[in-house]
Every structure is written in C-alpha cells, then in structure tokens.
Design a protein around this motif. Structure first.
Motif, PDB file in Angstrom:
ATOM      1  N   GLU A 246       0.820  -1.219   0.000  1.00 55.33           N
ATOM      2  CA  GLU A 246       0.000   0.000   0.000  1.00 55.33           C
ATOM      3  C   GLU A 246       0.853   1.268   0.000  1.00 55.33           C
ATOM      4  OE1 GLU A 246       0.016  -1.732   4.243  1.00 55.33           O
ATOM      5  OE2 GLU A 246      -0.296  -2.449   2.185  1.00 55.33           O
ATOM      6  N   ALA A 247       2.129   1.146   0.311  1.00 54.37           N
ATOM      7  CA  ALA A 247       3.018   2.308   0.308  1.00 54.37           C
ATOM      8  C   ALA A 247       3.755   2.464  -1.025  1.00 54.37           C
ATOM      9  CB  ALA A 247       4.033   2.210   1.449  1.00 54.37           C
ATOM     10  N   TRP A 248       3.597   1.515  -1.943  1.00 49.32           N
ATOM     11  CA  TRP A 248       4.338   1.590  -3.204  1.00 49.32           C
ATOM     12  C   TRP A 248       3.968   2.820  -4.043  1.00 49.32           C
ATOM     13  CZ3 TRP A 248       4.809  -4.054  -5.500  1.00 49.32           C
ATOM     14  CH2 TRP A 248       5.517  -4.848  -4.588  1.00 49.32           C
ATOM     15  N   PRO A 249       2.683   3.190  -4.192  1.00 48.83           N
ATOM     16  CA  PRO A 249       2.384   4.408  -4.968  1.00 48.83           C
ATOM     17  C   PRO A 249       3.022   5.655  -4.385  1.00 48.83           C
ATOM     18  CG  PRO A 249       0.406   3.080  -4.688  1.00 48.83           C
ATOM     19  CD  PRO A 249       1.450   2.480  -3.799  1.00 48.83           C
ATOM     20  N   ALA A 250       2.974   5.796  -3.055  1.00 45.30           N
ATOM     21  CA  ALA A 250       3.611   6.953  -2.428  1.00 45.30           C
ATOM     22  C   ALA A 250       5.121   6.915  -2.631  1.00 45.30           C
ATOM     23  CB  ALA A 250       3.286   6.993  -0.929  1.00 45.30           C
ATOM     24  N   ALA A 251       5.709   5.709  -2.601  1.00 39.35           N
ATOM     25  CA  ALA A 251       7.151   5.590  -2.816  1.00 39.35           C
ATOM     26  C   ALA A 251       7.523   6.006  -4.235  1.00 39.35           C
ATOM     27  CB  ALA A 251       7.597   4.150  -2.557  1.00 39.35           C
ATOM     28  N   MET A 252       6.722   5.614  -5.211  1.00 36.25           N
ATOM     29  CA  MET A 252       7.015   5.983  -6.595  1.00 36.25           C
ATOM     30  C   MET A 252       6.885   7.485  -6.802  1.00 36.25           C
ATOM     31  SD  MET A 252       5.173   2.800  -8.606  1.00 36.25           S
ATOM     32  CE  MET A 252       5.822   3.259 -10.223  1.00 36.25           C
ATOM     33  N   LEU A 253       5.861   8.088  -6.212  1.00 37.49           N
ATOM     34  CA  LEU A 253       5.685   9.532  -6.363  1.00 37.49           C
ATOM     35  C   LEU A 253       6.781  10.294  -5.637  1.00 37.49           C
ATOM     36  CD1 LEU A 253       4.058  11.847  -7.465  1.00 37.49           C
ATOM     37  CD2 LEU A 253       2.480  11.629  -5.525  1.00 37.49           C
ATOM     38  N   ALA A 254       7.126   9.854  -4.426  1.00 35.06           N
ATOM     39  CA  ALA A 254       8.204  10.511  -3.684  1.00 35.06           C
ATOM     40  C   ALA A 254       9.526  10.404  -4.419  1.00 35.06           C
ATOM     41  CB  ALA A 254       8.320   9.897  -2.284  1.00 35.06           C
ATOM     42  N   LEU A 255       9.779   9.249  -5.011  1.00 36.07           N
ATOM     43  CA  LEU A 255      11.029   9.068  -5.737  1.00 36.07           C
ATOM     44  C   LEU A 255      11.035   9.885  -7.030  1.00 36.07           C
ATOM     45  CD1 LEU A 255      12.862   5.715  -5.860  1.00 36.07           C
ATOM     46  CD2 LEU A 255      12.938   7.204  -7.830  1.00 36.07           C
ATOM     47  N   ALA A 256       9.877  10.012  -7.676  1.00 33.06           N
ATOM     48  CA  ALA A 256       9.799  10.837  -8.882  1.00 33.06           C
ATOM     49  C   ALA A 256      10.132  12.296  -8.563  1.00 33.06           C
ATOM     50  CB  ALA A 256       8.403  10.727  -9.500  1.00 33.06           C
ATOM     51  N   LEU A 257       9.583  12.816  -7.475  1.00 30.67           N
ATOM     52  CA  LEU A 257       9.870  14.201  -7.091  1.00 30.67           C
ATOM     53  C   LEU A 257      11.327  14.367  -6.678  1.00 30.67           C
ATOM     54  CD1 LEU A 257       6.621  14.922  -5.027  1.00 30.67           C
ATOM     55  CD2 LEU A 257       7.210  15.903  -7.243  1.00 30.67           C
ATOM     56  N   ALA A 258      11.833  13.424  -5.887  1.00 28.48           N
ATOM     57  CA  ALA A 258      13.216  13.533  -5.419  1.00 28.48           C
ATOM     58  C   ALA A 258      14.206  13.437  -6.576  1.00 28.48           C
ATOM     59  CB  ALA A 258      13.504  12.443  -4.393  1.00 28.48           C
ATOM     60  N   SER A 259      13.945  12.539  -7.533  1.00 24.59           N
ATOM     61  CA  SER A 259      14.862  12.416  -8.668  1.00 24.59           C
ATOM     62  C   SER A 259      14.806  13.643  -9.566  1.00 24.59           C
ATOM     63  CB  SER A 259      14.538  11.145  -9.465  1.00 24.59           C
ATOM     64  OG  SER A 259      13.212  11.174  -9.956  1.00 24.59           O
ATOM     65  N   ALA A 260      13.632  14.282  -9.680  1.00 24.95           N
ATOM     66  CA  ALA A 260      13.547  15.522 -10.451  1.00 24.95           C
ATOM     67  C   ALA A 260      14.354  16.628  -9.783  1.00 24.95           C
ATOM     68  CB  ALA A 260      12.083  15.936 -10.608  1.00 24.95           C
ATOM     69  N   ILE A 261      14.281  16.700  -8.470  1.00 24.04           N
ATOM     70  CA  ILE A 261      15.075  17.687  -7.735  1.00 24.04           C
ATOM     71  C   ILE A 261      16.564  17.423  -7.942  1.00 24.04           C
ATOM     72  CG2 ILE A 261      15.668  18.495  -5.407  1.00 24.04           C
ATOM     73  CD1 ILE A 261      12.716  17.904  -4.648  1.00 24.04           C
ATOM     74  N   LEU A 262      16.951  16.164  -7.865  1.00 23.13           N
ATOM     75  CA  LEU A 262      18.355  15.817  -8.068  1.00 23.13           C
ATOM     76  C   LEU A 262      18.808  16.159  -9.489  1.00 23.13           C
ATOM     77  CD1 LEU A 262      20.843  14.292  -6.732  1.00 23.13           C
ATOM     78  CD2 LEU A 262      20.146  12.407  -8.186  1.00 23.13           C
ATOM     79  N   SER A 263      17.956  15.948 -10.481  1.00 26.90           N
ATOM     80  CA  SER A 263      18.319  16.273 -11.855  1.00 26.90           C
ATOM     81  C   SER A 263      18.580  17.767 -12.010  1.00 26.90           C
ATOM     82  CB  SER A 263      17.208  15.827 -12.811  1.00 26.90           C
ATOM     83  OG  SER A 263      17.092  14.430 -12.836  1.00 26.90           O
ATOM     84  N   LEU A 264      17.763  18.587 -11.376  1.00 22.66           N
ATOM     85  CA  LEU A 264      17.946  20.034 -11.470  1.00 22.66           C
ATOM     86  C   LEU A 264      19.227  20.470 -10.762  1.00 22.66           C
ATOM     87  CD1 LEU A 264      14.242  21.078 -10.872  1.00 22.66           C
ATOM     88  CD2 LEU A 264      15.569  21.576 -12.929  1.00 22.66           C
ATOM     89  N   PHE A 265      19.396  20.032  -9.529  1.00 21.23           N
ATOM     90  CA  PHE A 265      20.623  20.382  -8.813  1.00 21.23           C
ATOM     91  C   PHE A 265      21.841  19.737  -9.467  1.00 21.23           C
ATOM     92  CE2 PHE A 265      17.931  21.006  -4.812  1.00 21.23           C
ATOM     93  CZ  PHE A 265      17.916  22.372  -4.967  1.00 21.23           C
ATOM     94  N   GLY A 266      21.652  18.541 -10.027  1.00 24.34           N
ATOM     95  CA  GLY A 266      22.753  17.878 -10.709  1.00 24.34           C
ATOM     96  C   GLY A 266      23.201  18.629 -11.945  1.00 24.34           C
ATOM     97  N   ALA A 267      22.248  19.215 -12.683  1.00 24.45           N
ATOM     98  CA  ALA A 267      22.618  20.019 -13.850  1.00 24.45           C
ATOM     99  C   ALA A 267      23.438  21.225 -13.426  1.00 24.45           C
ATOM    100  CB  ALA A 267      21.364  20.453 -14.599  1.00 24.45           C
ATOM    101  N   ALA A 268      23.043  21.864 -12.337  1.00 22.00           N
ATOM    102  CA  ALA A 268      23.819  23.002 -11.834  1.00 22.00           C
ATOM    103  C   ALA A 268      25.209  22.549 -11.391  1.00 22.00           C
ATOM    104  CB  ALA A 268      23.078  23.678 -10.683  1.00 22.00           C
ATOM    105  N   GLY A 269      25.275  21.436 -10.672  1.00 23.36           N
ATOM    106  CA  GLY A 269      26.575  20.932 -10.225  1.00 23.36           C
ATOM    107  C   GLY A 269      27.462  20.505 -11.377  1.00 23.36           C
TER     108      GLY A 269
END
Length: 216
Positions: free
Chosen positions: A122-145
């Motif tokens: 039951e936590a898998w959908p929340a895990a996928m959404l949380a990971l999608a947001l976190a990976s998008a944040i990392l992609s943005l900061f990663g581009a700057a880095g």
C-alpha cells in the motif's frame, strides 16, 4: 528546446548502458540491505523508506558527470551556446533529459526494490511519487553541479559533494511520505513539501547552471 530534448532521448535509446547501470545499481543496493542488516521483515520495512530514497539518488548520480562533458569534449556545447538558446534553457533541457532517461526508469523499478526491502504494497504508490519528485530535484541540482564542475580536475568527485547536500531535504520529506503511507497515514503533506522544493529548484538551478555555462 524540443530538438535538444529529442536529442537526449535518442542518445539514451542508442546507448542504454547508463540507464541500465543506474537501474541495476538501485536494485542491487536494495538487494544488499537484507544481507547487511539481517532478514528480519520488520527491520527491513522500517529501513525501507530511507534506503529507497538514498539508493535511488545515488543511482541517479552515476550519469551526471557526463551531462555536459560529452558536448564539451566534441565542441557541440559551444555550438549550442551560440545557437541562440539561453544557457538556462539549455541547462533545463539537459536536466529534463536526465530525469526522463534516468529518473523515470528508477521510478518504474521502485516496486522491485520496495519488494526486496519488504515495504508494504500500500506504500508503493507513495514511494514511486516521492522518488519521482526527489529524482527531479536531483536532476535540477545535478545540472547546476555538472555545469559548475565542467572542466574542473576531479569534477566527478566534486559533483556528489555539491549535489547530495542540496538533496537532503528531498530525502527527508520523501522518506517521511513513504513511512506515513506504510503506517496507514496520509503522505500528502510530505509530498507537498517535496513538490515545493521542486518548484523552488525549477527556476533557480537552471539559472545557476546557465551562469556557469556562460562562464565556460
């Protein structure tokens, strides 16, 4: 911008090794946890939220050091900067391309990693959404880095030191959302906080990356 994004997707399809290595790294790290902490289902479920976020972000870091490196080596980065495309727009396109070719496959691999860590289904959908947001944040900061360390000696070592501290809030809120969903509580407040971080990073990180590329 559209042409740049399509180019990133075509390159990922022609050379899928980076995407596959990131996904395999993510799943293998999740598979190693039962060997390191023991096979106890309760312990694994308690560690799963933080382990999923940490493993996914570390996996997403793998292709970041080549985000601008290949174009800088063959001279196409200079051509892109001279094409009339604003450097911040170029950086945003590269970040979006990284998320589509690395972040999205990691999100799709989340159920497999969650099963290895005994996370309740039951936590898998929340895990996928949380990971999608976190990976998008990392992609943005990663581009700057990646833009800031472009051309630097040992840039591949400096890049994680720049990007990972900025991603800590995303890990905290993402793990809290997964833990709340696993406990039967609403993950929405933590996901909204994570989305707010993404909304903050979306304009600022490409501007910083563009300024660094312009300096190159």
């Amino acid at each position: 911008m559209r042409a740049l994004l399509l180019r990133e997707l075509r390159l990922a399809l022609r050379h899928p090794a980076e995407t596959l290595s990131a996904v395999l790294f993510f799943v293998l790290v999740a598979a190693l946890f039962p060997f390191g902490v023991g096979p106890s289902p309760e312990l694994l479920a308690r560690l799963a939220p933080g382990a999923l976020l940490a493993a996914a972000l570390l996996a997403a870091l793998l292709p970041l050091d080549r985000l601008f490196g290949a174009e800088a080596e063959d001279g196409s980065l200079d051509q892109l900067l001279l094409s009339g495309l604003h450097p911040a727009t170029l950086a945003a396109g590269k970040a979006l391309g990284h998320w589509l070719t690395t972040g999205v496959p990691l999100v799709l691999a989340t159920p497999a990693a969650a099963a290895l860590l005994n996370l309740p289904t039951e936590a898998w959908p929340a895990a996928m959404l949380a990971l999608a947001l976190a990976s998008a944040i990392l992609s943005l900061f990663g581009a700057a880095g990646a833009a800031l360390t472009l051309g630097a000696r040992r840039g591949g070592v400096l890049l994680p030191l720049l990007v990972l501290p900025l991603s800590i809030p995303a890990v905290i809120f993402g793990a809290a959302a997964i833990e709340a969903a696993a406990s039967g509580l609403a993950p929405r407040p933590y996901l909204l906080l994570e989305a707010a971080l993404l909304a903050l990073a979306a304009p600022l990180a490409p501007l910083a990356a563009g300024a660094a590329l312009r300096g190159e």
